[in-house]
Design a protein around this motif. Sequence first.
Motif, PDB file in Angstrom:
ATOM      1  N   GLN A 269       4.258  -7.239  -2.212  1.00 14.11           N
ATOM      2  CA  GLN A 269       4.157  -8.379  -1.172  1.00 14.11           C
ATOM      3  C   GLN A 269       2.928  -8.310  -0.150  1.00 14.11           C
ATOM      4  O   GLN A 269       2.274  -9.300  -0.003  1.00 14.11           O
ATOM      5  CB  GLN A 269       5.346  -8.759  -0.477  1.00 14.11           C
ATOM      6  N   ILE A 270       2.483  -7.221   0.151  1.00 17.34           N
ATOM      7  CA  ILE A 270       1.174  -6.876   0.696  1.00 17.34           C
ATOM      8  C   ILE A 270       0.111  -7.499   0.245  1.00 17.34           C
ATOM      9  O   ILE A 270      -0.882  -8.130   0.490  1.00 17.34           O
ATOM     10  CB  ILE A 270       1.293  -5.573   1.416  1.00 17.34           C
ATOM     11  N   ASP A 271       0.105  -6.998  -1.157  1.00 15.78           N
ATOM     12  CA  ASP A 271      -0.938  -7.347  -2.060  1.00 15.78           C
ATOM     13  C   ASP A 271      -0.897  -8.914  -2.313  1.00 15.78           C
ATOM     14  O   ASP A 271      -2.100  -9.500  -2.321  1.00 15.78           O
ATOM     15  CB  ASP A 271      -0.964  -6.607  -3.219  1.00 15.78           C
ATOM     16  N   ALA A 272       0.177  -9.218  -2.584  1.00 17.88           N
ATOM     17  CA  ALA A 272       0.370 -10.838  -2.981  1.00 17.88           C
ATOM     18  C   ALA A 272      -0.250 -11.570  -1.819  1.00 17.88           C
ATOM     19  O   ALA A 272      -0.780 -12.647  -1.955  1.00 17.88           O
ATOM     20  CB  ALA A 272       1.688 -10.924  -3.264  1.00 17.88           C
ATOM     21  N   ASN A 273       0.141 -11.344  -0.652  1.00  9.84           N
ATOM     22  CA  ASN A 273      -0.200 -12.057   0.602  1.00  9.84           C
ATOM     23  C   ASN A 273      -1.834 -11.686   1.163  1.00  9.84           C
ATOM     24  O   ASN A 273      -2.009 -12.180   2.300  1.00  9.84           O
ATOM     25  CB  ASN A 273       0.762 -11.875   1.713  1.00  9.84           C
ATOM     26  N   GLY A 274      -2.562 -10.987   0.454  1.00  4.97           N
ATOM     27  CA  GLY A 274      -3.874 -10.816   0.887  1.00  4.97           C
ATOM     28  C   GLY A 274      -4.208  -9.948   2.119  1.00  4.97           C
ATOM     29  O   GLY A 274      -4.974  -9.712   2.737  1.00  4.97           O
ATOM     30  N   LEU A 275      -2.899  -8.874   2.266  1.00  7.50           N
ATOM     31  CA  LEU A 275      -3.005  -7.941   3.534  1.00  7.50           C
ATOM     32  C   LEU A 275      -3.445  -6.573   3.026  1.00  7.50           C
ATOM     33  O   LEU A 275      -3.345  -6.167   1.737  1.00  7.50           O
ATOM     34  CB  LEU A 275      -1.678  -7.906   4.189  1.00  7.50           C
ATOM     35  N   LYS A 276      -3.983  -5.758   3.655  1.00  6.84           N
ATOM     36  CA  LYS A 276      -4.367  -4.313   3.621  1.00  6.84           C
ATOM     37  C   LYS A 276      -2.887  -3.566   4.068  1.00  6.84           C
ATOM     38  O   LYS A 276      -2.353  -3.917   4.958  1.00  6.84           O
ATOM     39  CB  LYS A 276      -5.635  -4.026   4.335  1.00  6.84           C
ATOM     40  N   PRO A 277      -2.730  -2.328   3.482  1.00  6.76           N
ATOM     41  CA  PRO A 277      -1.650  -1.369   3.646  1.00  6.76           C
ATOM     42  C   PRO A 277      -1.504  -1.057   5.200  1.00  6.76           C
ATOM     43  O   PRO A 277      -0.619  -1.260   5.882  1.00  6.76           O
ATOM     44  CB  PRO A 277      -1.879  -0.183   2.761  1.00  6.76           C
TER      45      PRO A 277
END
Length: 458
Positions: free
Chosen positions: A391-399
């Motif tokens: 979901q982090i990846d899907a929503n354009g965030l970085k870990p």
Amino acid sequence: EIRDIEVEALMSNLVTLFDRVVKLSPFLPQEFGTMAKSITEPGTLADMVASIINASIEEKQKILETIDVKERLKEVTRLVNHQVEILELGNKIQSQVKDDMDKSQREYYLRQQMNAIRKELGEEDESKVEIEEYRAKIEKKQLPEEARREAERELERLSRMHPSSAEYTVSSTYLDWVTSLPWNEKTEDNLDIRKARRVLDEDHFGLEKAKKRIIEYLAVRKLKPDTKGPILCFAGPPGTGKTSLGHSIARALGRKFVRISLGGVHDEAEIRGHRRTYVGALPGRIIQGIRRAESNNPVFMLDEIDKVGSDFRGDPSSALLEVLDPEQNFSFSDHYLDVPFDLSHVMFITTANMLETIPPALRDRMEVIELLGYTELEKIKIAERYLIPRQIDANGLKPEQIRFTRKALQRIITCYTREAGVRNLEREIASVCRGVASSVAEGRIQSATITVKEITKY
């Protein structure tokens, strides 16, 4: 006086009609027309015309017996008129036939010229080239005896057809299917059990019973390579990882993966295919899936087997009995192919939410593995390991921009989602990630740590 004028009119009309008969009849000399014009005696004219035209003896006799000249002329005029009609109709038919013949002769002549030009250019007839290609494919494929006989018979029919006929397309489509199916092509199984266990553990947390069964299958396969593929049925609530487990199994075995959904399938032809006599006939979904996989031993997932319907078009679950029976599926017969195809190397996996709606005869052929759901601890592990990174990846965030505390995850699991699977849990994590993403995009925050207090905000 009046009578004479009428006789003259009848004679003039008769001469004109007779002239027409002479012109239309190729076997009558043209002099007859001139001769008729020179006769002035009405009786003689009637007798002469009657003797020449094509009429029955009875009709000619009737004219001889008619004493009144006027009546005789009328009778002869009727016969000549009839003769003109016959000759004109014959002439019309003749010219039509000649036109058709001219057209076909012209086509034949042009076709011969085209063949000669092709030969000069070193190009063979396209349909002949296509037939030779099919013949080469049949040879190369090394089809089973029955399939080869059927393919050769179809090729023989194809070679006698004109390429523009509808039947030609039907035959060539059939040959395309027969020659593109993986009759002998298979993938090598990965029999490294440690590696397979590692792949399964990487992809899924928990599901020990299902993993154990796959490892057992691999072990048996290693000791006895010609063992038949098992028919497993993963049963359990939505979101417990049934479909994704199929992907993992294919990856662990090193096989191709094919998935078809049976939800709402009512028509038996979807499984078994249509007979070739139907317009737009195709093989069933099983054969289509095998062709897509390009190997005869893929992992084949039949999703939602509990949602198969049945109506006036047949009962697909009955058609599935043969597919899912290891004792029968070595000679699965698709209506379109009309030759048996061996499905015994395929590893069939079915999924179902409820076992009650599966017909008993079908359930009897499958080994049911229940995926009943996850404990709270397992859900936390799944969230940390798979759902949050996804979901982090899907929503354009970085870990580094978002971090969930264990307590926060626990709160989401116990208070926001009450389910056996993890689908809703993923949705709730997604909504938190979206909230953080919008704050980061607005420039209000750089990163966020999600604690129990923060959850309500999102």
